[in-house]
Design an enzyme around this catalytic site. Structure first.
Site, PDB file in Angstrom:
ATOM      1  N   GLY A  97       0.834  -1.187   0.000  1.00 42.62           N
ATOM      2  CA  GLY A  97       0.000   0.000   0.000  1.00 42.62           C
ATOM      3  C   GLY A  97       0.871   1.240   0.000  1.00 42.62           C
ATOM      4  O   GLY A  97       2.017   1.219   0.455  1.00 42.62           O
TER       5      GLY A  97
ATOM      6  N   GLY B 220       2.006   5.144   1.085  1.00 45.06           N
ATOM      7  CA  GLY B 220       2.147   5.746   2.401  1.00 45.06           C
ATOM      8  C   GLY B 220       3.298   5.215   3.202  1.00 45.06           C
ATOM      9  O   GLY B 220       3.524   5.658   4.331  1.00 45.06           O
TER      10      GLY B 220
ATOM     11  N   HIS C 214       0.631   0.366  10.623  1.00 40.95           N
ATOM     12  CA  HIS C 214      -0.585   1.087  10.277  1.00 40.95           C
ATOM     13  C   HIS C 214      -1.354   1.527  11.519  1.00 40.95           C
ATOM     14  O   HIS C 214      -2.511   1.946  11.424  1.00 40.95           O
ATOM     15  CB  HIS C 214      -1.501   0.207   9.420  1.00 40.95           C
ATOM     16  CG  HIS C 214      -0.816  -0.432   8.260  1.00 40.95           C
ATOM     17  ND1 HIS C 214      -0.266  -1.691   8.324  1.00 40.95           N
ATOM     18  CD2 HIS C 214      -0.570   0.026   7.012  1.00 40.95           C
ATOM     19  CE1 HIS C 214       0.275  -1.990   7.152  1.00 40.95           C
ATOM     20  NE2 HIS C 214       0.117  -0.965   6.343  1.00 40.95           N
TER      21      HIS C 214
END
Length: 353
Positions: free
Chosen positions: A69, A71, A240
């Site tokens: 992902g 980020g 996360h």
């Protein structure tokens, strides 16, 4: 008679990010990367960064793909290039790239199909990543492409009981394994040899994180986050913001925290988390050589990282381990992964058999 009521507007929330458009944050970051590293190119449609020399490189080399992902920059985008990844496929912020994106990257890395030397694909052990990789690889293999897939789960905060069939989360252990595997690919080794080294190192690495607070996402609507109380850290927090092992208050000294983190990685008596088969937790007999990696998720200064590196190295020596190599770097920057007001330090260890 109707009464007019006025409602006060909600106070503006801090976003902790300088961005143009949340929907374009990933594209902006990866296009910018090609300006910083002119040896790279970017496929905007499939959010893929790749080596400029990829068409020539694929003729007689195994190719390597990392995906995750968005980020987590610079992971993996910042590690594309000579002696490292051939390509990186990015999803949206904290979301896996699609199977179609991954499949297109495989085709890009094997333009000659079955005549190519093959591709190693690596990602962190997260459900969406695994599912989409499985779909892409099944499709690729049916079309005649040679692919080896290694998901990496190295977070010792997730023990065997909690991990179950899903296993451990992936943190920064990929990088220790990829550094060796990609160097072999650059040398022209076979897919079998490259995959063997990747699997071996990934199977002998442990990572633990700690942070003062959770992540802030650069999207248009900032969701309320469960923040930590003052003077509190969370040991084992995920990249996360996933829950960790425990919250600790007051904040322990760096020396005490370093020792506690190394306990979770090295203690072979902890059957739930003894993932690395050292012969002993203290003064192992013949398997005392390790590689140590300290990683900031964005909020830790180089000075603090350097201090933790010094403490970790001293603690390892006290326990009879020898650090053959040390990596201290901001592997994940603060686009989305930067822990607010805090730090996250990870230590990776491998057995040299």
């Amino acid at each position: 008679m109707a009464t007019e009521t006025q409602t006060k507007p909600s106070p503006a929330k801090e976003t902790f990010h300088f961005i143009n458009d949340p929907a374009e944050a990933i594209n902006d970051a990866l296009v910018g990367l090609t300006y910083l590293k002119p040896s790279l190119s970017y496929n905007r449609e499939y959010k893929t960064v790749y080596r400029n020399d990829l068409p020539n490189f694929t003729r007689d080399h195994v190719t390597t793909i990392g995906f995750a992902g968005g980020g987590h920059e610079p992971m993996f985008g910042g590690f594309v290039g000579h002696n490292f990844l051939s390509a990186y496929v990015s999803g949206n912020v904290f979301a896996s790239p699609t199977a179609a994106q991954i499949f297109e990257a495989i085709k890009m890395c094997q333009p000659e199909g079955s005549k190519s030397m093959g591709t190693l694909i690596v990602c962190g052990n997260y459900t969406g990543d695994i599912l989409n990789a499985g779909l892409a690889i099944t499709r690729a293999q049916a079309a005649g492409y040679k692919v080896h897939f290694t998901p990496v789960g190295d977070d010792v905060a997730v023990g065997r009981k909690k991990g179950g069939k899903v296993g451990r989360r992936g943190l920064s252990g990929h990088l220790v394994a990829l550094k060796g595997a990609c160097a072999l690919a650059q040398r022209g080794e076979s897919l079998e040899r490259v995959a063997e080294v990747m699997e071996y190192v990934a199977g002998n690495v442990g990572t633990i994180g700690v942070a003062f607070d959770r992540v802030a996402l650069p999207n248009a609507t900032i969701t309320d986050l469960q923040t930590l109380p003052p003077a509190t850290i969370e040991l084992g927090m995920g990249a996360h913001g996933e829950p960790g092992l425990q919250q600790i208050s007051p904040v322990p000294s760096p020396e005490s925290l370093t020792s506690q983190m190394l306990d979770l990685i090295l203690d072979i008596s902890d059957k739930d988390r003894a993932f690395i088969p050292f012969s002993a937790s203290s003064h192992p007999s013949a398997d005392n050589e390790v590689v140590m990696l300290l990683n900031s998720l964005g909020s830790t200064s180089d000075g603090v990282l350097a201090r933790f590196a010094e403490l970790a190295n001293a603690e390892l020596e006290k326990r009879g381990f020898k650090s053959e190599d040390e990596w201290v770097w901001h592997y994940n920057l603060a686009t989305a992964s930067g822990q607010r007001r805090g730090y996250e330090s990870g230590t990776g260890a491998r057995v040299v058999g």
